[in-house]
Structures are given as C-alpha cells and as structure tokens.
Enzyme design. Structure first.
Site: not given
Ligand code: SDX
Length: 432
Positions: A306, A363
């Site tokens: 998140h 989710d």
């Molecule tokens: C919702 O914003 C809100 O409030 C949203 C929400 C709401 O109520 O409106 O809470 C609802 O959208 C919840 C999120 C649902 N999405 C998912 O579950 C999809 C999987 N999650 C990710 O794609 C990700 O965690 C996000 C999109 C939710 C957040 O992405 P960020 O904040 O841009 O974080 P990032 O992509 O920069 O990740 C930081 C690191 C990265 O690795 P490094 O580059 O540091 O090596 O964490 C890794 C990412 O690759 N990472 C994950 C991951 N989520 C982040 N690695 C593996 N699996 C994951 N799920």
C-alpha cells in the site's frame, strides 16, 4: 511568527510557510514557489505531495489508523450502517435520527432509472465487463438527468448527489442481470440500501427471494470499510475531473474507471484470480512469493502492499476476522481463504516484504466474503465502487465548497527536444 521552511537555491534563501494539520502532519506550502523561485517540484506518483487540505478522512500509515471525520473505522463499522456512514462522510457529522431518515428518503425516491436507459444495457454483449458497464451507464446519467448538471449550483449538486447514491446500485444490479440473461429486478423502496441491492442482484420474478441477514450485514460492513480513503487514485481522479466544473455523474464515471485498475480497486478480483492460480499450481506458495520478488517479472502479490499503510491495513484486519466468523457460522470452508492466510504467513516472514513493509491491504480478503455471498468475481470491483461512492461524493463536494477551488492543472519537467528546424517531407531520410 508562523513557522517556515527554508529553501536555498543558488545563492538565494527562500522561506516557505510550514503548515501543520490537526493530527500533526506537517506540509510545506509551495503555492507561491514558481512565482518566487522560478522552480517547480517533481514528485512522480505524488508520494510526497498533498493535493489539497481535507477534513474527511485521516490515515496514519505507520500506525495503521483510519478515521472517517474523526471516528475510528472500527467504531463506524461496529455501530453504523452504510447510509449512516455515507451521511457522516458527506455532511461531516453523525446524523440525528431525523436527519438520517430524511437522507434515506432523499435517496430512495431516486432509485429508479429512466426506462430509456434499459436500452443501453441491451446493447452490451453478455460478456461485457461490469466495470465498463458501470462507467458507461453512470456517464449516461448526464444525458437522462440533464436538470442536475450545473455543479456551480448547490441545489443541483445536492440533487445529483442523491440521484447518484440512489441509482448506482440499480445500474450495478441491472448490468449483472443483463449479463446472465435474467429480467431486471426493480428497486423496492421499503428495503434498506443493502437489502435493495442484494434483492436486485439475486431475486427473480418467479420466486420469493429469501434475503440472508448475514449477507446484508456482510455487505454493509464491506461498503463501510471501502467508503473513503483520502486522496487515493480514484478519489483524486474524481477531484481532478470535477475541478473542471463538469457534472457529478461524469466525475464519478472517471473515478469508476480509475478504480478498475488492478493496482487499485481491481486488486480484489485479481487477488482471487491469483489465489486460484496458486491453488491450481499445487499451492506452491514459495514459487509465487519468489516470483513477486523477481524484478524481471511483472507479477505482484495482489492484495498486498500500500502506498500509505506501512503496517497492516486496519480494514484487512476487520475483513479477515469477519470472514472467519461468517464461514464458521455458515459451516463452510473456503480453500482460498486457507491459502490466503498461508500466503500471508509466508510473505510476512520474508525479508523482501518485511524490508518494504508490505502487508495485506483491503483487497486481500474481501473476495473471500464476496465468494460466500455468491457475488460473481467480475462484480467484486463494482461492489468496491458502490462502497467508495459516498467518499467520492464527499471529496467532490468538499472541493466545490473550498474557497481556494481551482482547476487541477499540474506542470511537468520538460525533457524533450529543444527548438529544431522543420525538415520538409521530401528531404527526410530514415536517419531522421
Ligand atoms: C487499493 O491508495 C489507496 O488508499 C488505495 C486503497 C483505497 O482504499 O482507495 O487502499 C485501495 O488500491 C489498495 C491497493 C490494491 N492494489 C494491490 O493490492 C496491487 C498490488 N500492490 C501493488 O501494486 C502496490 O503495493 C501498490 C500499487 C498498492 C502501491 O504501490 P507503491 O506505493 O507505488 O509502491 P511501489 O510500487 O513503489 O512498491 C515499493 C516496493 C517496490 O519494490 P522496490 O522497487 O523497492 O524493490 O515494494 C514492491 C515494489 O516492487 N511491491 C511489491 C508489491 N507491492 C509493492 N512487490 C510484490 N508484491 C506487491 N504486492
């Protein structure tokens, strides 16, 4: 003397106002930055940027705190139903009994769609994606509700708000009925908001529909937990689009489209798809956790991570507990729920996830409850949209009432070509 932040550029030092929110969050006000320094800021994805002041929802990502208008979401989930929560988010305070009854009545008188709108559903193929149906038909409300489009008028804003709250469940349910070839079930206004939706989704004209009160409670809970979440992607879309003074229906349609993405609200369906894939692949958890860590692969654990929560999402805690209770009460087991808990355990003990503070989000477990309620998987994100609707409306309304309201128009840091001579077509060669 108000506190300031000092910024040095070249040999000049500038003082920028340092604001503090009611919960102690500090913000550097850069409202005059370009005018005074000639510089803009760059913050791709906006992790460090506040787009507005807001009094609606407070999140503390480190502590895993979520409050609606100052009330902890755990208390609201326990003590309110969804329409009471919607009132709180939109108007800012918990309603009296009279205010709540008036709010519910103002909604229920608008639950029907114009009969002409039924022809829109008839034009969709049976496999039309429900979020595409929802955004299309919500957009069409700007055609059928032409007398409530002027967002500069408080009266029209109010009328379009009640119409939106009332018609979204009807549109969602009609879209589902269309996709399974069943007749539309009209709203029945003696039912509550959640009862009405389940009735429109699952009743058939030829049978008496037995409403399961557990499923009404489950729907109330899930809609409440998804009702608002400050400046998330879809709410920011509603504010951005709404800032052009377009009508509410069009702004909400843009929020629905943003929510559809699997990195946002689409993650609830994507998470179940992921669990089904792992299940079918011999429940090889390590393989998929390793895949999620492999930067050469697109794969991520859906329902994990998140932007704000660097702790357990408080909504996931409530949903997981409720899923346990509901499955037990119905004497059921869901292998995907067992698998999800095992996956959580493996991930939360893995250094990759621990270092990045990746936890289950809203989710990760919501689909388990939707499955028990026989909600089809491709409708999961539609139900997220139903839940988020009062939040979208509250933010749209707050934006329109703001004394500093302005069209959202960010800058960019231009990194393209500098000025170059035009080359006539006849003289152009492959080398450019
Ligand atoms: C919702 O914003 C809100 O409030 C949203 C929400 C709401 O109520 O409106 O809470 C609802 O959208 C919840 C999120 C649902 N999405 C998912 O579950 C999809 C999987 N999650 C990710 O794609 C990700 O965690 C996000 C999109 C939710 C957040 O992405 P960020 O904040 O841009 O974080 P990032 O992509 O920069 O990740 C930081 C690191 C990265 O690795 P490094 O580059 O540091 O090596 O964490 C890794 C990412 O690759 N990472 C994950 C991951 N989520 C982040 N690695 C593996 N699996 C994951 N799920």
């Amino acid at each position: 003397m108000d506190p300031t932040a000092k910024l040095s550029i070249d040999d000049q030092t500038y003082e920028l106002p340092l604001l503090t929110g009611t919960e102690g969050t500090r913000a550097i006000d850069i409202g005059k930055l370009q005018r005074t320094t000639g510089c803009i800021t760059l913050d791709e994805g906006y992790p460090n940027t506040g787009s507005t002041k807001s009094a609606i929802t407070f999140l503390d990502g480190e502590k895993g705190i979520l409050r609606y208008r100052g009330y902890p979401v755990e208390v609201i989930a326990e003590r309110c139903d969804f329409t009471e929560t919607a009132y709180l988010l939109i108007f800012g305070d918990l309603p009296t009994a009279e205010q709540l009854e008036e709010f519910r009545t103002s909604i229920r008188v608008h639950t029907l769609l114009h009969e002409g709108m039924k022809r829109i559903f008839a034009g969709f193929p049976p496999d039309a994606q429900p979020m595409a149906i929802l955004s299309s038909v919500v957009s069409a409300l700007a055609i059928y509700c032409k007398d409530s489009l002027d967002s500069r008028s408080e009266e029209m804003r109010e009328l379009s708000m009640y119409r939106m709250l009332a018609k979204m469940p009807t549109i969602a349910a009609f879209g589902y009925k269309q996709s399974i070839g069943q007749p539309f079930i009209y709203p029945e206004n003696h039912l509550t908001y959640c009862q009405n939706f389940l009735h429109m989704m699952f009743a058939v004209p030829s049978e008496r529909y037995q409403m399961d009160p557990d499923f009404v409670d489950a729907l109330n809970l899930l809609l409440i937990l998804q009702a608002d979440h400050s400046q998330n992607c879809s709410t920011s879309a509603v504010r951005m689009v709404g800032s052009s003074n377009v009508n509410l229906f069009s702004a909400i349609a843009s929020g629905i489209c943003a929510l559809w993405g699997e990195w946002h609200g689409g993650a609830n369906e994507a998470c179940i798809n992921m669990l089904e894939m792992i299940q079918a692949d011999g429940r090889n958890l390590k393989k998929y956790v390793d895949l999620a860590k492999d930067k050469t692969k697109e794969f991520r654990l859906m329902g994990f991570g998140h932007r704000v929560y660097k702790n357990y999402d408080p909504r996931a805690t409530i949903i997981k507990k409720f899923a346990h209770k509901l499955l037990k009460k119905h004497g059921q087991r869901d292998p995907l729920f067992d698998l999800a808990q095992e996956l959580e355990e493996v991930a939360l003990t893995d250094p990759y996830f621990i270092e990045r503070k990746l936890y289950p989000n809203v989710d990760f477990y919501s689909g388990i409850i939707y499955r028990l309620m026989n909600i089809p998987k491709n409708m999961f994100t539609v139900l997220f949209a139903l839940g988020r609707l009062p939040g979208w409306i509250a933010h749209w309304r707050e934006m329109h009432q703001s004394p500093t309201k302005a069209i959202h128009r960010p800058m960019d840091l231009y990194v393209g070509h500098t000025l170059r001579e035009f080359v006539p077509l006849i003289e152009r060669t492959a080398k450019g």
